[in-house]
Structures are given as C-alpha cells and as structure tokens.
Design a protein around this motif. Structure first.
Motif, PDB file in Angstrom:
ATOM      1  N   LYS A  56       0.202   6.292   5.570  1.00 58.69           N
ATOM      2  CA  LYS A  56       1.304   7.244   5.732  1.00 58.69           C
ATOM      3  C   LYS A  56       1.545   7.557   7.205  1.00 58.69           C
ATOM      4  N   GLN A 107       0.820  -1.207   0.000  1.00 58.47           N
ATOM      5  CA  GLN A 107       0.000   0.000   0.000  1.00 58.47           C
ATOM      6  C   GLN A 107       0.855   1.259   0.000  1.00 58.47           C
ATOM      7  N   SER A 108       1.923   1.260   0.796  1.00 56.77           N
ATOM      8  CA  SER A 108       2.775   2.446   0.856  1.00 56.77           C
ATOM      9  C   SER A 108       3.443   2.713  -0.483  1.00 56.77           C
ATOM     10  N   GLU A 135      -0.741   8.567  -5.424  1.00 56.84           N
ATOM     11  CA  GLU A 135      -1.613   8.593  -4.249  1.00 56.84           C
ATOM     12  C   GLU A 135      -3.080   8.622  -4.643  1.00 56.84           C
ATOM     13  N   SER A 155      -6.578   3.480   2.432  1.00 56.56           N
ATOM     14  CA  SER A 155      -6.654   4.633   3.327  1.00 56.56           C
ATOM     15  C   SER A 155      -5.272   5.293   3.349  1.00 56.56           C
ATOM     16  N   THR A 156      -5.054   6.224   2.436  1.00 55.71           N
ATOM     17  CA  THR A 156      -3.718   6.793   2.241  1.00 55.71           C
ATOM     18  C   THR A 156      -3.198   7.487   3.495  1.00 55.71           C
ATOM     19  N   ALA A 176      -4.131   5.175  -5.672  1.00 54.85           N
ATOM     20  CA  ALA A 176      -4.191   4.309  -4.494  1.00 54.85           C
ATOM     21  C   ALA A 176      -5.487   4.545  -3.717  1.00 54.85           C
ATOM     22  N   ALA A 177      -5.852   5.810  -3.565  1.00 51.07           N
ATOM     23  CA  ALA A 177      -7.087   6.134  -2.848  1.00 51.07           C
ATOM     24  C   ALA A 177      -8.309   5.628  -3.602  1.00 51.07           C
ATOM     25  N   ILE A 188       0.935   4.237  -2.822  1.00 48.70           N
ATOM     26  CA  ILE A 188       0.734   5.649  -2.495  1.00 48.70           C
ATOM     27  C   ILE A 188       1.891   6.488  -3.025  1.00 48.70           C
TER      28      ILE A 188
END
Length: 335
Positions: A212, A190-191, A198, A207-208, A201-202, A194
């Motif tokens: 983070k 996920q990171s 980003e 859940s950005t 990803a969202a 992002i």
C-alpha cells in the motif's frame, strides 16, 4: 507454490496497443498544424487522464479511497515554485518538485496507511487542508493572493506552450504504460488481493503495508507531476485553487464513470469528463448540475462504469491480465 501459466497476449489487445501508439505519435505531431487553443485544451486533457489513472491505481486497485489527493496536486506546484525561486530552471523543476512531493508522501504514509478505510478518507482531506493553510503562510505565496511563475515568461509563449504540451503527453504516456506494467506484475496482484481482503492477503505472507505504501507514493508522485504541469500551463499559483477539493472530485468522477478498478476505464472517464467540460462548461452552475446528474445516472444504472457495459456482454476487459491467466471475468489473480 503453483505457477500460473500466462497465455500469449490476445490479438485484440495487440491491435489496441498498436492503435494507442499511432494515436500517441499523431498527438506528438499535432502541434505542427493545430491552433494554440487546441494545444492548450489537449494539455488539460492529458493532465486529467493522469489524475484519473493515478486515483484509480490508488482506490481501484489498492482500495485506498482518498478525497485528499489535492494535497499532492498543490504540493507539486508549490515545490516547483520554490525550486524555481532557488534558481532551478522551470521545466526541470516540474520533475524535481514531483520527486520532493514523493518524499512528503513517504513521510505521510507512515501515519495515514495505518488507519481504517473511513478514517483514511477523512484524514487525507484534513491533511490537504492543513497543508494548504501552511503553504498560504509562506511570504512568497502571499496568502490566498498567490503568486505567478514569472520565470516561464523568459520563454516565448509558443515555445512554452509546446514544451508543456509535449511534457504532459510524455508524462501521460509513461504513467499509462508504467501502470499497465505495474498491474501485470507481482505488486499488481498483491494490491488487488489486499483490496479484496486485506486480512486474507496478510495471512498468505503479503506485506500489506509495504504494498500500500508503494502504491500510495506512486499515486502521489503522479498527481504532483500532473499538478506541476498544470501550473506550468496556468502560470498562476493560488493555494485555494491548487489545493482545491475539486481535483479529487474530478478524479473520483472520471474513475467511477469510466470503471473503478479497470485499466481502460479511467481513460474513458477522463475523455467523457473533458467532453462534458467542453460542451457545458460555459453554462456555469448548470454545468455542475449536469456533472452531478451524469454521476447519479451512472451510480444508479451503470455502477461499473463504461467498461461495465463491455463486461456485462460477457467480454473480458481490454488489456486485462485475467484472460492471459485463464481466469473468469471478475476473478482476481493470485498474488
């Protein structure tokens, strides 16, 4: 949702992990035969590796380029001093100070992580300077004069040196292993998603902010722990040094030279930086000029760092998840 088949770990990676375990055991036994100077220098190396691994986790994987991580380096040492003053033994205070710094990072995250990339970088530096100024007003710190962690003098020098060395070695090992596990899990994918885009990803439900925030707090706690260990080794705490921007400069140099966004890169970068310090550290300003020249050479000719040399040969990064997922070099795993 399509399930990605994970292949067994390559034999080369298993050999590398085995070698790393042997090196770790050898380092744990080294103080039995090494001089005090060697132990002190290796303690510094372990701390540098912790800094590099944590900054790479923040910037290389989550895309959060901070030039203010010295805020947490200094806060880790300051919290340790305050806890010792309150009656906590020095060595437990190292870890408790790092935990309290994580709480401060959680509070700050609600503000800085809502900023854009450029704003985030500037804000982290401004916050670090503001925290340094506030800490300097503490009567215990005595302004820029600083203070000493005199409670450590209750231990014999050789016992103190060995304890700090082993704590730094263990902390480094846990950070490297923990980062590897984190990046090979869901939050790692996920990171990276992002970092790459980003907005995209969202749009797929990540859940950005939460991802983070977790990375930001983990990196902050890691830097605080390294900062507290550095204080335990140096004993003297001065705000201008503990909160100095040189810590972030060192982190940035080590990660960029080793390979931003790679697992092995920051460790290689820390080893190179440590070697440069040992070889040219006595040359004063020439040493700083040499560091700058090395950084320029890498920026011009090796923008992907030392690991980039390996990747340019068509090989996959050691200990990377890409090969186990059957992805091409450079392709990011799906979240």
């Amino acid at each position: 949702m399509k399930t990605t088949h994970i292949l067994p770990m390559p034999l080369s990676d298993r050999w590398l992990i085995g070698l790393a375990c042997l090196v770790f055991v050898a380092l744990a036994l080294l103080p039995l035969v090494a001089s005090a100077l060697v132990v002190d220098k290796l303690t510094l190396l372990f701390i540098l590796i912790m800094f590099a691994v944590m900054w790479n986790l923040l910037a290389g994987y989550a895309g959060l380029v901070s030039v203010g991580q010295q805020a947490f380096v200094g806060l880790g040492g300051y919290a340790m001093i305050r806890l010792v003053e309150a009656g906590l033994p020095p060595f437990p205070a190292i870890f408790m100070g790092a935990a309290l710094t994580g709480l401060a990072a959680w509070v700050l995250s609600w503000f800085v992580l809502r900023m854009k990339v450029g704003e985030f970088a500037i804000a982290t530096w401004v916050i670090a300077e503001a925290i340094r100024a506030v800490v300097s007003f503490d009567p215990l710190i005595q302004g820029e004069t600083g203070t000493s962690l005199v409670a450590l003098n209750a231990y014999a020098p050789e016992i103190r040196r060995l304890t700090v060395y082993l704590l730094a070695l263990a902390s480094m090992g846990v950070m490297i292993w923990g980062t590897w596990r984190l990046l090979h899990g869901r939050i790692g994918a996920q990171s990276q998603a992002i970092r790459d885009d980003e907005g995209a990803a969202a749009s797929v439900g990540i859940s950005t902010f939460q991802v983070k925030q977790r990375i930001y707090i983990i990196a902050s706690v890691g830097c605080a722990l390294a900062g507290a260990l550095w204080l335990a080794s140096a004993i003297t705490f001065q705000p201008r040094t503990a909160f100095g921007v040189q810590w972030s400069v060192f982190m940035l140099f080590m990660v960029l030279v080793g390979g931003l966004g790679t697992f092995i890169g920051p460790i290689l970068g820390a080893l190179l930086f440590f070697a440069l310090q040992e070889i040219f550290g006595d040359f004063g300003a020439w040493y700083l000029a040499g560091i700058g020249i090395v950084a320029i050479v890498f920026a011009l000719y090796l923008p992907r760092g030392l690991v980039g040399l390996w990747l340019d040969r068509g090989c996959d990064e050691p200990l990377s998840m890409r090969k186990r997922l059957g992805l091409a070099p450079g392709q990011t795993p799906r979240a």
